[in-house]
Design a protein around this motif. Structure first.
Motif, PDB file in Angstrom:
ATOM      1  N   MET A  97       0.835  -1.201   0.000  1.00 15.10           N
ATOM      2  CA  MET A  97       0.000   0.000   0.000  1.00 15.10           C
ATOM      3  C   MET A  97       0.875   1.258   0.000  1.00 15.10           C
ATOM      4  O   MET A  97       0.530   2.269  -0.624  1.00 15.10           O
ATOM      5  CB  MET A  97      -0.953  -0.021   1.190  1.00 15.10           C
ATOM      6  CG  MET A  97      -1.886  -1.233   1.173  1.00 15.10           C
ATOM      7  SD  MET A  97      -2.986  -1.347   2.593  1.00 15.10           S
ATOM      8  CE  MET A  97      -4.328  -0.265   2.057  1.00 15.10           C
ATOM      9  N   ALA A  98       2.026   1.191   0.668  1.00 17.66           N
ATOM     10  CA  ALA A  98       2.973   2.308   0.619  1.00 17.66           C
ATOM     11  C   ALA A  98       3.520   2.479  -0.788  1.00 17.66           C
ATOM     12  O   ALA A  98       3.705   3.612  -1.270  1.00 17.66           O
ATOM     13  CB  ALA A  98       4.116   2.062   1.616  1.00 17.66           C
ATOM     14  N   ALA A  99       3.777   1.356  -1.469  1.00 16.72           N
ATOM     15  CA  ALA A  99       4.260   1.428  -2.852  1.00 16.72           C
ATOM     16  C   ALA A  99       3.198   2.027  -3.770  1.00 16.72           C
ATOM     17  O   ALA A  99       3.532   2.748  -4.729  1.00 16.72           O
ATOM     18  CB  ALA A  99       4.668   0.037  -3.341  1.00 16.72           C
ATOM     19  N   ASP A 100       1.908   1.755  -3.490  1.00 11.91           N
ATOM     20  CA  ASP A 100       0.833   2.413  -4.239  1.00 11.91           C
ATOM     21  C   ASP A 100       0.978   3.927  -4.137  1.00 11.91           C
ATOM     22  O   ASP A 100       0.870   4.658  -5.135  1.00 11.91           O
ATOM     23  CB  ASP A 100      -0.541   2.021  -3.681  1.00 11.91           C
ATOM     24  CG  ASP A 100      -0.916   0.574  -3.925  1.00 11.91           C
ATOM     25  OD1 ASP A 100      -0.287  -0.095  -4.767  1.00 11.91           O
ATOM     26  OD2 ASP A 100      -1.867   0.106  -3.256  1.00 11.91           O
ATOM     27  N   ALA A 101       1.175   4.398  -2.911  1.00 11.07           N
ATOM     28  CA  ALA A 101       1.264   5.840  -2.672  1.00 11.07           C
ATOM     29  C   ALA A 101       2.441   6.449  -3.425  1.00 11.07           C
ATOM     30  O   ALA A 101       2.329   7.542  -4.008  1.00 11.07           O
ATOM     31  CB  ALA A 101       1.382   6.110  -1.168  1.00 11.07           C
ATOM     32  N   MET A 102       3.563   5.752  -3.441  1.00  8.73           N
ATOM     33  CA  MET A 102       4.727   6.254  -4.175  1.00  8.73           C
ATOM     34  C   MET A 102       4.467   6.241  -5.678  1.00  8.73           C
ATOM     35  O   MET A 102       4.926   7.113  -6.414  1.00  8.73           O
ATOM     36  CB  MET A 102       5.965   5.422  -3.832  1.00  8.73           C
ATOM     37  CG  MET A 102       6.431   5.563  -2.389  1.00  8.73           C
ATOM     38  SD  MET A 102       6.833   7.270  -1.893  1.00  8.73           S
ATOM     39  CE  MET A 102       5.246   7.852  -1.243  1.00  8.73           C
ATOM     40  N   ALA A 118      -3.400   8.856   8.714  1.00  6.84           N
ATOM     41  CA  ALA A 118      -4.261   8.744   9.888  1.00  6.84           C
ATOM     42  C   ALA A 118      -4.647   7.291  10.104  1.00  6.84           C
ATOM     43  O   ALA A 118      -5.098   6.616   9.173  1.00  6.84           O
ATOM     44  CB  ALA A 118      -5.511   9.602   9.726  1.00  6.84           C
ATOM     45  N   SER A 119      -4.470   6.797  11.326  1.00  5.97           N
ATOM     46  CA  SER A 119      -4.860   5.440  11.715  1.00  5.97           C
ATOM     47  C   SER A 119      -4.084   4.420  10.866  1.00  5.97           C
ATOM     48  O   SER A 119      -2.850   4.448  10.859  1.00  5.97           O
ATOM     49  CB  SER A 119      -6.378   5.294  11.586  1.00  5.97           C
ATOM     50  OG  SER A 119      -6.839   4.142  12.261  1.00  5.97           O
ATOM     51  N   MET A 120      -4.753   3.522  10.143  1.00  3.06           N
ATOM     52  CA  MET A 120      -4.012   2.631   9.241  1.00  3.06           C
ATOM     53  C   MET A 120      -3.181   3.446   8.265  1.00  3.06           C
ATOM     54  O   MET A 120      -2.084   3.029   7.864  1.00  3.06           O
ATOM     55  CB  MET A 120      -4.955   1.710   8.475  1.00  3.06           C
ATOM     56  CG  MET A 120      -4.255   0.750   7.514  1.00  3.06           C
ATOM     57  SD  MET A 120      -5.351  -0.203   6.433  1.00  3.06           S
ATOM     58  CE  MET A 120      -5.810   1.065   5.223  1.00  3.06           C
ATOM     59  N   GLY A 121      -3.674   4.609   7.870  1.00  3.15           N
ATOM     60  CA  GLY A 121      -2.904   5.483   6.991  1.00  3.15           C
ATOM     61  C   GLY A 121      -1.603   5.932   7.627  1.00  3.15           C
ATOM     62  O   GLY A 121      -0.597   6.126   6.934  1.00  3.15           O
ATOM     63  N   GLY A 122      -1.604   6.091   8.961  1.00  3.05           N
ATOM     64  CA  GLY A 122      -0.362   6.403   9.662  1.00  3.05           C
ATOM     65  C   GLY A 122       0.624   5.254   9.582  1.00  3.05           C
ATOM     66  O   GLY A 122       1.835   5.458   9.444  1.00  3.05           O
ATOM     67  N   MET A 123       0.104   4.028   9.654  1.00  2.00           N
ATOM     68  CA  MET A 123       0.963   2.849   9.511  1.00  2.00           C
ATOM     69  C   MET A 123       1.561   2.803   8.105  1.00  2.00           C
ATOM     70  O   MET A 123       2.760   2.524   7.934  1.00  2.00           O
ATOM     71  CB  MET A 123       0.157   1.583   9.789  1.00  2.00           C
ATOM     72  CG  MET A 123      -0.526   1.553  11.141  1.00  2.00           C
ATOM     73  SD  MET A 123      -1.624   0.100  11.289  1.00  2.00           S
ATOM     74  CE  MET A 123      -2.706   0.644  12.621  1.00  2.00           C
ATOM     75  N   ILE A 124       0.726   3.065   7.104  1.00  2.00           N
ATOM     76  CA  ILE A 124       1.224   3.085   5.721  1.00  2.00           C
ATOM     77  C   ILE A 124       2.265   4.193   5.562  1.00  2.00           C
ATOM     78  O   ILE A 124       3.313   3.996   4.939  1.00  2.00           O
ATOM     79  CB  ILE A 124       0.063   3.272   4.734  1.00  2.00           C
ATOM     80  CG1 ILE A 124      -0.915   2.093   4.809  1.00  2.00           C
ATOM     81  CG2 ILE A 124       0.582   3.432   3.306  1.00  2.00           C
ATOM     82  CD1 ILE A 124      -2.217   2.326   4.057  1.00  2.00           C
ATOM     83  N   ALA A 125       1.985   5.360   6.134  1.00  2.00           N
ATOM     84  CA  ALA A 125       2.929   6.476   6.046  1.00  2.00           C
ATOM     85  C   ALA A 125       4.257   6.120   6.701  1.00  2.00           C
ATOM     86  O   ALA A 125       5.329   6.508   6.204  1.00  2.00           O
ATOM     87  CB  ALA A 125       2.324   7.721   6.695  1.00  2.00           C
ATOM     88  N   GLN A 126       4.217   5.376   7.801  1.00  2.00           N
ATOM     89  CA  GLN A 126       5.458   4.922   8.429  1.00  2.00           C
ATOM     90  C   GLN A 126       6.228   4.009   7.480  1.00  2.00           C
ATOM     91  O   GLN A 126       7.457   4.118   7.362  1.00  2.00           O
ATOM     92  CB  GLN A 126       5.153   4.194   9.740  1.00  2.00           C
ATOM     93  CG  GLN A 126       4.630   5.093  10.851  1.00  2.00           C
ATOM     94  CD  GLN A 126       4.115   4.303  12.039  1.00  2.00           C
ATOM     95  OE1 GLN A 126       4.574   3.191  12.317  1.00  2.00           O
ATOM     96  NE2 GLN A 126       3.147   4.850  12.755  1.00  2.00           N
TER      97      GLN A 126
END
Length: 293
Positions: A97-102, A118-126
């Motif tokens: 999911m982080a690779a999606d964002a990139m 935010a929330s799970m999004g914070g985990m992805i951002a990490q």
């Protein structure tokens, strides 16, 4: 809204607010939450402060690619996580999911961005900051946790409300929405707004099937402890003292792990970002973003 076919093979629905010539703030939303959960007026405050805001639907949510029929054995994945054992195979992880964002940044021609989740999004951002640090100007982790099951765990009531199967009838779904107020900011709860948002989200994309795969991604991705300890990215951690879905120890531990991280614990804030707190939140976040250029 536009769609982007990114390098992971996923199509992401996204939109932008503000001038593309300004520094980009990439917003990553949480578990089963669509990009509309980032209130457009909230986003506009960052655009007004000189940032180019990008928000998007994660895979398996909203109008982005849905992995219909792919099975995640969430029971087996959670059992492995709590036993601290390797997870069984899952359709995807938070790293994917982080690779999606990139991939979305690539599509937009953006080399580096501030990343807020935010929330799970914070985990992805990490995961973005850990795995793609050269793309990250700064990290803002909001109401999240570092993948350690000893911290940030929900209250039993909040966990039950989160995981309860949603009604499939539109009106029943809207009528059931106030159960989510259990983890929202107690001082600012607004049942009418909760139902209004539920109607908006149901009409835009009702897709409960994606929840088990996203939940499996969370639990299969494991601890980020050592990697967060090695992080060299300017970091702000924001958490509500009234959060019962990811309890405050999740934010405290995240800030403890990341070298030099700033921790902002917010009174009267639950697992949401209510409008009365926007001046406080945006003020702190904009200050953080500007401090790193």
């Amino acid at each position: 809204m536009p769609r982007a076919l990114v390098s992971t093979g996923i199509e992401l629905e996204y939109d932008t607010i503000g001038s593309p010539s300004d520094p980009t703030l990439l917003l990553i939303m949480g578990f089963t939450a669509q990009l509309t959960a980032w209130d457009e007026r909230f986003c506009q405050l960052f655009a007004d402060a000189g940032f180019h805001v990008v928000r998007f639907d994660n895979r398996d949510c909203g109008l982005s690619t849905k992995l219909d029929g792919q099975v995640a054995d969430i029971g087996a994945v959670m059992a492995a996580a709590f036993a601290d054992e390797p997870a069984p195979a899952v359709p995807y992880t938070l790293s994917d999911m982080a690779a999606d964002a990139m991939g979305l940044l690539d599509h937009l021609g953006i080399e580096k961005a501030h990343v807020m989740g935010a929330s799970m999004g914070g985990m992805i951002a990490q995961h973005v900051a850990i795995e793609h640090p050269h793309r990250v100007l700064s990290l803002v982790s909001v109401m999240s946790q570092p993948g350690e099951l000893e911290v940030g765990q929900p209250s039993p009531e909040a966990a039950e409300a989160l995981l309860a199967p949603p009604p499939t009838d539109r009106q029943a779904y809207i009528d059931s929405a106030p159960r989510w107020m259990l983890w929202q900011s107690k001082k600012y709860r607004d049942e009418a707004r909760v139902k209004e948002n539920a109607a908006r989200d149901f009409d835009r994309s009702f897709y409960p099937e994606g929840s088990s795969r996203q939940l499996a991604a969370i639990y299969a991705s494991g601890r980020r402890t050592e990697k967060l300890q090695q992080l060299n990215v300017p970091t702000l951690v924001v958490h509500g003292l009234d959060d019962t879905l990811i309890t405050p120890s999740g934010g405290e531990r995240t800030a403890e792990l990341v070298p030099g991280a700033h921790l902002m614990m917010v009174s009267d804030m639950g697992h949401d970002m209510p409008e009365p707190l926007w001046p406080l939140l945006t003020g702190a976040i904009v200050g953080h973003l500007r401090s790193v250029g």
